[in-house]
Design an enzyme around this catalytic site. Sequence first.
Site, PDB file in Angstrom:
ATOM      1  CE  LYS A 203      -3.871   2.426   2.798  1.00  0.00           C
ATOM      2  NZ  LYS A 203      -4.987   2.288   3.700  1.00  0.00           N
TER       3      LYS A 203
ATOM      4  CB  SER B 265      -8.378   3.897   2.822  1.00  0.00           C
ATOM      5  OG  SER B 265      -7.793   2.911   3.916  1.00  0.00           O
TER       6      SER B 265
ATOM      7  CB  SER C 247      -9.338   1.401   5.801  1.00  0.00           C
ATOM      8  OG  SER C 247      -9.488   2.764   5.573  1.00  0.00           O
TER       9      SER C 247
END
Lengths: 496, 491
Positions: free
Chosen positions: B79, B159, B183
């Site tokens: 990420k 997210s 998320s």
Amino acid sequence: MTEANLDVRSARKDQLVPGATGDWEIIVGLEVHAQVASNAKLFSGASTAFGAEPNANVSLVDAAMPGMLPVINRRCVEQAVRTGLGLNAKINTWSRFDRKNYFYPDLPQGYQISQYKDPIVGEGEIPVETDDGETITVRIERIHLEQDAGKSIHDLSPTETFVDLNRAGVALMEIVSRPDIRSGKEASAYLTKLRAIVRALGTCDGNMDEGSMRADVNVSVRKPGTPFGTRCEIKNVNSMRFVAQAVDYEARRQIAVLEDGGVIKQETRLFNATTGETRALRSKEDAPDYRYFPDPDLLPLELDPKWIEEIRATLPELPDAKRTRFMGAYGLSAYDAGVSAGDLETAVFFETVAQGRDAKLAANWLTQELFGALNKRELALADSPVSAAQLGGLIDLIASGDINGKIAKDVFARMLDSGEDAAVIVEREGLRQVTDTGAIEKAIDDLIAANPDKVAEAKEKPKMFGWWVGQTMKATGGKANPAVVNDLLKQKLGVA
Amino acid sequence: MSDLTKLSLTDALDGLASKQFSSREITDAFLAAIDRANPHLNAYVAVTHEKARAMADASDARRAQGRAGRLDGAPLGIKDLFCTEGVRSAACSAILGEFTPTYESTVTANLWAEGAVMLGKLNMDEFAMGSSNETSCFGNVINPWRSAGGNAQLTPGGSSGGSAAATSADLCLAATATDTGGSIRQPAAFTGTVGIKPTYGRCSRWGIVAFASSLDQAGPIGKTVTDAALMLSVMAGHDPKDSTSLPVQTPDFVAAVGRSVKGLKIGVPKEYRVDGMPAEIDALWEKGIAQLKDAGCEIVPISLPHTKYALPTYYIIAPAEASSNLARYDGMRYGARKVGKDLTETYEATRASGFGKEVQRRILIGTYVLSAGYYDAYYLRAQKVRARIAEDFTKAFTQCDAILTPTAPSSAFALGEKAGDPVQMYLNDIFTVTTNLAGLPGISVPAGLDANGLPLGLQVIGRALDEETVFAVAGALEKAAGFSAKAQAWW
């Protein structure tokens, strides 16, 4: 803290400031920022060494790079605890760090990590000896740990500001006093005492030139017996003298405003060391909203009471205890003991000189002669051309009768210039005291033969005896032992 | 060769160990798949071809010498919130621009230390603020899943949308992700993958761009519960550089996955039956309850009475911390700077152009709730409610060993569907924020498909530091559900 608890001292009559409408009393409280003596910063491993190249002592944490986290430096916590113990203050076993949010280029995180609601040290107090010979008590409200900011440098370029982050993240102790101070001189004495204590503790080097210690000075005025007036805060005052000046100037300014029918607005002011004046920086209304909240990157600081006791057990002798000991062990007067013990460096110097010698004589030479000479030359004790051992050597020559007091002063003056040992100077210059009675007798006999009229006078007027002593000393080049001269003169002139 | 990308992490490691293929081979397979798919899915914001191949070759050399680590040779996606040394780490925000760290986050460093290979950086909502991946400065990720018979582009959730989409579409064996309010778990549920947010403090936050410090936790997204367990075993561990990192040993989570759940008490909170929740999610939940009962669990009705305050509490605390955490993006030392006529204008121009609308909204909310005069009414009260929410769980865990809930109140929704209504968007986190507020571990396991053929997830919540029970229950659910559906490749 109610007003009554805050308002515990009244100024002495002579401390009041006369105004057109009567006397005014000055009320002062200090927030002293003392840099914690520690090799590393409060939340990073970066060095705290003074004088490094700009931005040399900056870690990823100090520069607030993305994803960086603070980790508390145990040494800094220990130093804050030590300071609290030295100020007879309550150590809080539970304290917490908060974020004080504001934007400035020398504040990389966009917030300063400080302690807002729950400081590490609570209430304490210290006795402060003032120039007037009075001892006052100044209460400490709290000490908290916080990060210093970096330095913005505006004068390297006409259009740009440069930022040096070497100081960013350095640990500071903010030592907050109660408003127990009543004059500029007292404020200066308080700061002097505080400095002596943290230096003795080894928790701050107290170096005001390097910014290791600086004070925010809160000043208000009132008519005696009335409630406190509105205060103004004078930021970043960095010497004892300036603190006194700033208080006195600010008090006079406030009195003038009030006597003109004006009101004091709560504001932050700056002290100008060149003019000795203060000027407004920002009003209370313009003060930023710092949006304090507990720093979620740090756990509350919980101290083991056992650890606090371990620190207490290693506290060094503090100036007050030292003063008492100097009075007892060395027989010094309260004043001499206060001066000799007032500062760690002075105390070490004094004890080195006094070791195995006449302590009162040592104190006199240190506080009168050496300090006088250093003041004249604007030198610190650390830069003294005469070391403690050398001053001791000089005193040894006096004690052994090798030189008398007057010659000693001459020798001392030469030591200051050359840095040589007293014995070397005395030997080279042939200043050894004449104790040979024959030589002195000869000088006296010559004088008597040359001044028969003065012999008669000496018998009638005791004051004339001084003239004879002076002449004899002159005749022997000042080297005659004064005690021997006295004895011989009395004998030969037939005076009692 | 391309079917190497379809392997689970565990199977791929077996293949590598038994020399069926090399790390270089599987890495090249993934790079080829990414190059083909990414223009359509936008899951990666940077693909590190050369670095990946170099790491793969190094891994093959280690294996040849018999010195392989636990993840040796396994290609992973990272990420963009994780700082990776020498590789742009922008948190998908324009304000970080081309920021390239000189340091490696602790979690990714742990992965590399066990031999994993980095394929690239994964897309996400800007600064991890969002539930649909639409706030990324690199544009949104597109969910590999589509409704049966439909062509509408769906959100992968947020997210960690890039992490979920890449794992789901076989563009990595597994991915790192982070979870501040859901998320990891919501995107996992939207993409038919497994995602766990561990106990707060299990993974170091050092080197992860901060959103809300007291809520942020790293965790993995994987194709199976076992893969997630293996990933977390490596990612987790005490880190003295993070003061909130827990000084505890990391258990063998993989071993916990197969553990029997017989006799475990599973709590079912009545407050999680919210108004307007689709019937099929309710049905999925009931199915999960029945499956655990069949596996020998005892089902216990429980109450978490402060649940209804969780979302408002979260949307005070998270923005408050974010408003302060994001103050460092001021255009002074790194990242983008837009010069104004003076300092204040430079700050304003930099932050106005560098931060997207959602980030600005949260900075404004956070600044407001911390302001003098509002602090007590908002932030302080939210902290008190947060303590109550945590108490709810403490009490519940005297009655049960784990809690079963849906992960999200819907399946993946269409991109743009909720973008105009932040409150609708925030409601996505309704089942997940409570565990962040309480610091507890929570996992999302794919449990079935809805009427449109879209994946749905169930969440298992455990006691603090009891990820092992969470993995055991998740493993039982995975086994019972037999979930094997994959998105039909349209890219």
